[in-house]
Design a protein around this motif. Structure first.
Motif, short mmCIF file in Angstrom:
data_model
loop_
_atom_site.label_atom_id
_atom_site.label_comp_id
_atom_site.label_asym_id
_atom_site.label_seq_id
_atom_site.Cartn_x
_atom_site.Cartn_y
_atom_site.Cartn_z
N ILE A 9 -28.25 4.09 -3.50
CA ILE A 9 -27.11 4.67 -3.76
C ILE A 9 -26.09 4.01 -2.74
N HIS A 10 -26.46 4.06 -1.38
CA HIS A 10 -25.74 3.47 -0.46
C HIS A 10 -25.44 2.32 -0.43
N THR A 11 -26.49 1.44 -1.32
CA THR A 11 -26.51 -0.06 -1.19
C THR A 11 -25.35 -0.33 -2.40
N ARG A 12 -25.38 0.50 -3.42
CA ARG A 12 -24.44 0.22 -4.51
C ARG A 12 -22.95 0.57 -4.20
N ARG A 13 -22.83 1.37 -3.23
CA ARG A 13 -21.70 1.93 -2.72
C ARG A 13 -21.04 1.02 -1.82
N LYS A 14 -21.76 0.29 -1.02
CA LYS A 14 -21.35 -0.40 0.09
C LYS A 14 -20.24 -1.45 -0.43
N GLY A 15 -20.46 -2.18 -1.54
CA GLY A 15 -19.51 -3.17 -1.84
C GLY A 15 -18.12 -2.36 -2.34
N GLY A 19 -14.48 -3.04 -0.46
CA GLY A 19 -13.42 -3.29 -1.38
C GLY A 19 -12.05 -2.47 -0.96
N VAL A 20 -12.53 -1.11 -0.77
CA VAL A 20 -11.54 -0.32 -0.56
C VAL A 20 -10.91 -0.34 0.61
N GLY A 21 -11.80 -0.88 1.82
CA GLY A 21 -11.39 -1.08 3.14
C GLY A 21 -10.32 -2.24 3.11
N LEU A 22 -10.74 -3.18 2.49
CA LEU A 22 -10.02 -4.45 2.24
C LEU A 22 -8.52 -4.20 1.74
N LEU A 23 -8.47 -3.33 0.74
CA LEU A 23 -7.20 -3.08 -0.07
C LEU A 23 -6.37 -2.25 0.88
N LEU A 24 -6.96 -1.27 1.76
CA LEU A 24 -6.16 -0.46 2.73
C LEU A 24 -5.68 -1.24 3.77
N GLY A 25 -6.50 -2.23 4.49
CA GLY A 25 -6.04 -3.03 5.19
C GLY A 25 -4.99 -4.01 4.92
N ALA A 26 -4.87 -4.70 3.63
CA ALA A 26 -3.87 -5.68 3.01
C ALA A 26 -2.71 -4.54 2.72
N PHE A 27 -2.76 -3.62 2.65
CA PHE A 27 -1.50 -2.40 2.27
C PHE A 27 -0.77 -2.12 3.69
N VAL A 28 -1.79 -1.81 4.64
CA VAL A 28 -1.09 -1.60 5.95
C VAL A 28 -0.38 -2.98 6.68
N LEU A 29 -1.10 -4.17 6.08
CA LEU A 29 -0.43 -5.30 6.70
C LEU A 29 0.91 -5.68 6.06
N LEU A 30 1.11 -5.30 4.81
CA LEU A 30 2.29 -5.60 3.79
C LEU A 30 3.18 -4.59 4.47
N VAL A 31 3.01 -3.37 4.87
CA VAL A 31 4.12 -2.53 5.47
C VAL A 31 4.33 -3.02 6.61
N VAL A 32 3.84 -3.42 7.60
CA VAL A 32 3.88 -3.91 8.83
C VAL A 32 4.95 -5.20 8.67
#
Length: 64
Positions: A9-15, A19-32
């Protein structure tokens, strides 16, 4: 002490987590970037209520 094998289950959720981490980083970068762009624009000025202190009344010259 041996390391246990990671559960599938950990292996399946890692992807999904990546993806959620990359989207969060992109949102923060957009706001900055939007904030930086607004502040560096030539028409940017601090509103009088914030420049003179919150709660101070500023005479605008308008009649009541």
């Amino acid at each position: 002490m041996s390391l246990r094998q990671e559960h599938e289950i950990h292996t399946r959720r890692k992807g999904l987590n990546i993806g959620v981490g990359l989207l969060l980083g992109a949102f923060v970068l957009l706001v900055v970037l939007l904030t930086f762009t607004k502040i560096t624009s030539s028409g940017f000025s601090i509103p009088a209520s914030q420049a003179n202190g919150v709660g101070e009344q500023v005479n605008t010259g308008a009649s009541d």
